[in-house]
Motif scaffolding. Structure first.
Motif, PDB file in Angstrom:
ATOM      1  N   LEU A 130      68.439  -0.716  63.089  1.00 41.00           N
ATOM      2  CA  LEU A 130      68.430  -1.363  61.777  1.00 41.00           C
ATOM      3  C   LEU A 130      69.873  -1.093  61.339  1.00 41.00           C
ATOM      4  CD1 LEU A 130      65.318   0.720  60.555  1.00 41.00           C
ATOM      5  CD2 LEU A 130      65.264  -1.833  61.009  1.00 41.00           C
ATOM      6  N   ASN A 131      70.336  -1.894  60.229  1.00 45.69           N
ATOM      7  CA  ASN A 131      71.990  -1.958  59.552  1.00 45.69           C
ATOM      8  C   ASN A 131      72.712  -2.079  60.905  1.00 45.69           C
ATOM      9  OD1 ASN A 131      70.864  -0.938  57.302  1.00 45.69           O
ATOM     10  ND2 ASN A 131      70.627   1.060  58.102  1.00 45.69           N
ATOM     11  N   SER A 153      62.175  -1.433  67.166  1.00 46.83           N
ATOM     12  CA  SER A 153      63.234  -0.968  66.184  1.00 46.83           C
ATOM     13  C   SER A 153      63.140   0.310  66.172  1.00 46.83           C
ATOM     14  CB  SER A 153      63.164  -1.432  64.768  1.00 46.83           C
ATOM     15  OG  SER A 153      62.465  -0.647  63.907  1.00 46.83           O
ATOM     16  N   GLN A 154      64.534   1.163  65.912  1.00 46.83           N
ATOM     17  CA  GLN A 154      64.968   2.361  65.554  1.00 46.83           C
ATOM     18  C   GLN A 154      64.110   2.603  64.297  1.00 46.83           C
ATOM     19  OE1 GLN A 154      68.945   1.814  63.727  1.00 46.83           O
ATOM     20  NE2 GLN A 154      68.464   3.809  64.102  1.00 46.83           N
ATOM     21  N   PHE A 155      63.737   3.983  64.034  1.00 44.14           N
ATOM     22  CA  PHE A 155      63.133   4.512  62.810  1.00 44.14           C
ATOM     23  C   PHE A 155      64.037   4.574  61.567  1.00 44.14           C
ATOM     24  CE2 PHE A 155      63.738   8.540  64.862  1.00 44.14           C
ATOM     25  CZ  PHE A 155      63.984   9.181  63.876  1.00 44.14           C
ATOM     26  N   SER A 156      63.561   4.773  60.645  1.00 44.57           N
ATOM     27  CA  SER A 156      64.403   5.239  59.246  1.00 44.57           C
ATOM     28  C   SER A 156      63.435   5.681  58.360  1.00 44.57           C
ATOM     29  CB  SER A 156      65.167   3.980  58.709  1.00 44.57           C
ATOM     30  OG  SER A 156      65.695   4.298  57.456  1.00 44.57           O
ATOM     31  N   PHE A 157      63.748   6.549  57.605  1.00 47.66           N
ATOM     32  CA  PHE A 157      62.904   7.121  56.591  1.00 47.66           C
ATOM     33  C   PHE A 157      63.232   6.379  55.165  1.00 47.66           C
ATOM     34  CE2 PHE A 157      62.984  11.176  58.860  1.00 47.66           C
ATOM     35  CZ  PHE A 157      61.783  11.106  59.509  1.00 47.66           C
ATOM     36  N   ASP A 158      64.357   5.125  55.012  1.00 47.18           N
ATOM     37  CA  ASP A 158      64.373   4.446  54.061  1.00 47.18           C
ATOM     38  C   ASP A 158      63.882   3.090  54.124  1.00 47.18           C
ATOM     39  OD1 ASP A 158      65.403   3.359  51.795  1.00 47.18           O
ATOM     40  OD2 ASP A 158      67.481   4.053  51.952  1.00 47.18           O
ATOM     41  N   VAL A 159      62.962   2.859  53.557  1.00 46.57           N
ATOM     42  CA  VAL A 159      62.210   1.548  53.649  1.00 46.57           C
ATOM     43  C   VAL A 159      63.159   0.507  53.383  1.00 46.57           C
ATOM     44  CG1 VAL A 159      61.591   1.080  51.116  1.00 46.57           C
ATOM     45  CG2 VAL A 159      59.898   0.114  53.034  1.00 46.57           C
ATOM     46  N   ASN A 160      64.208   0.496  52.803  1.00 41.53           N
ATOM     47  CA  ASN A 160      65.208  -0.506  52.327  1.00 41.53           C
ATOM     48  C   ASN A 160      66.187  -0.874  53.639  1.00 41.53           C
ATOM     49  OD1 ASN A 160      64.966  -0.824  49.608  1.00 41.53           O
ATOM     50  ND2 ASN A 160      66.186   1.218  49.368  1.00 41.53           N
ATOM     51  N   PRO A 174      59.454 -11.263  68.521  1.00 40.70           N
ATOM     52  CA  PRO A 174      58.796 -10.347  67.871  1.00 40.70           C
ATOM     53  C   PRO A 174      59.255  -8.974  67.681  1.00 40.70           C
ATOM     54  CG  PRO A 174      57.264 -11.691  69.145  1.00 40.70           C
ATOM     55  CD  PRO A 174      58.651 -11.770  69.845  1.00 40.70           C
ATOM     56  N   ILE A 175      59.453  -8.373  66.740  1.00 34.58           N
ATOM     57  CA  ILE A 175      59.893  -7.037  66.311  1.00 34.58           C
ATOM     58  C   ILE A 175      58.888  -6.148  65.664  1.00 34.58           C
ATOM     59  CG2 ILE A 175      61.701  -5.728  65.153  1.00 34.58           C
ATOM     60  CD1 ILE A 175      63.239  -8.387  64.466  1.00 34.58           C
ATOM     61  N   TRP A 176      58.758  -5.087  66.656  1.00 34.28           N
ATOM     62  CA  TRP A 176      57.567  -3.795  66.245  1.00 34.28           C
ATOM     63  C   TRP A 176      58.384  -2.941  65.588  1.00 34.28           C
ATOM     64  CZ3 TRP A 176      52.443  -4.026  67.563  1.00 34.28           C
ATOM     65  CH2 TRP A 176      52.126  -4.905  68.188  1.00 34.28           C
TER      66      TRP A 176
END
Length: 255
Positions: A130-131, A153-160, A174-176
């Motif tokens: 992400l980003n 994808s990597q994880f984030s705690f920000d839904v944005n 496809p992206i999980w």
């Protein structure tokens, strides 16, 4: 398209939690370990054998390249094949030193290419970030061109971060989307520090509560993130289960 979900576990999961996760019928379970040697692979294969014997769930084994040469990669995939494991998550892995010029697979795209050449029937997943910078997007496209057909994808705690990536990405693969459940205050703080992240306002307010008041609200926070990501157009969710079937079930049952 209905939501599809998958789980990540580590090989030290106990049978009760593994059985609980299998009952939720994920599309696949990925098995990870920080020590990517043959002994740890054997441990992961034992888990995979159990999954195959007790469900129809597919198994993906994490495989790093930076700490292996071609011979070792072949030995490990050959062993996987003997146990009917035909899916891998191809990763670069953590750098061994500042000078990796002698490494066989300095980037994941080279590992993807080698696996595809030697084992054309193996399904290869890769990671995405992400980003992403332009440089990271370049490596992502190369992984796809060389045979990667699935992304986590990597994880984030920000839904944005997830919504922004959905608006940015211009690929059909496809992206999980990786989701780290907010299970406890201490766990959330540890993950924020690990990823050098700042908690978004809603999570920051949650972090001010006592630990014993955190659990259920943390699960609700995770549920809310997933629902917002779905609304933005995501159809695949990859939950880092933390080897906890009970909390994973709570999340799955409400999304």
């Amino acid at each position: 398209m209905p939501l599809q979900y998958s789980f990540e576990i580590t090989p030290n999961i106990d049978q009760v939690n593994l059985d609980g996760l299998l009952k939720l019928n994920p599309e696949f379970i990925s098995i990870t370990d920080r020590n990517h040697d043959m002994d740890n692979l054997l441990q992961s294969i034992q888990i995979a054998d159990y999954i195959h014997a007790n469900s129809s769930v597919d198994v993906i084994i994490h495989l790093t390249g930076i700490d292996k040469d071609e011979k070792r990669v072949q030995e490990m995939i050959d062993l996987m094949q003997q146990h009917d494991i035909h899916s891998v998550l191809a990763l670069r892995g953590d750098k061994l030193s500042q000078n990796d010029t002698a490494v066989t697979f300095p980037h994941a795209d080279r590992l993807v290419e080698f696996i595809k050449q030697q084992y054309p029937h193996v399904h290869i997943s890769g990671t995405c970030y992400l980003n992403s910078s332009d440089e990271e997007m370049k490596w992502l496209r190369q992984k796809i061109e060389k045979g990667c057909t699935n992304l986590i994808s990597q994880f984030s705690f920000d839904v944005n971060d997830y919504v922004g990536y959905l608006n940015q990405i211009q690929i059909d693969t496809p992206i999980w989307f990786g989701i780290m459940p907010v299970i406890s205050k201490s766990q959330a703080q540890k993950m924020l520090e690990l990823t050098h992240s700042t908690a978004p306002a809603e999570l920051s307010a949650l972090m001010n509560q006592n630990e014993d008041e955190f659990g259920e609200k943390g699960v609700q926070y995770t549920e809310g993130m997933i629902n917002k990501i779905r609304q933005a157009g995501a159809n695949h969710i990859h939950l880092y289960s933390l080897n906890n079937a009970e909390n994973t079930e709570k999340i799955i049952n409400t999304i």
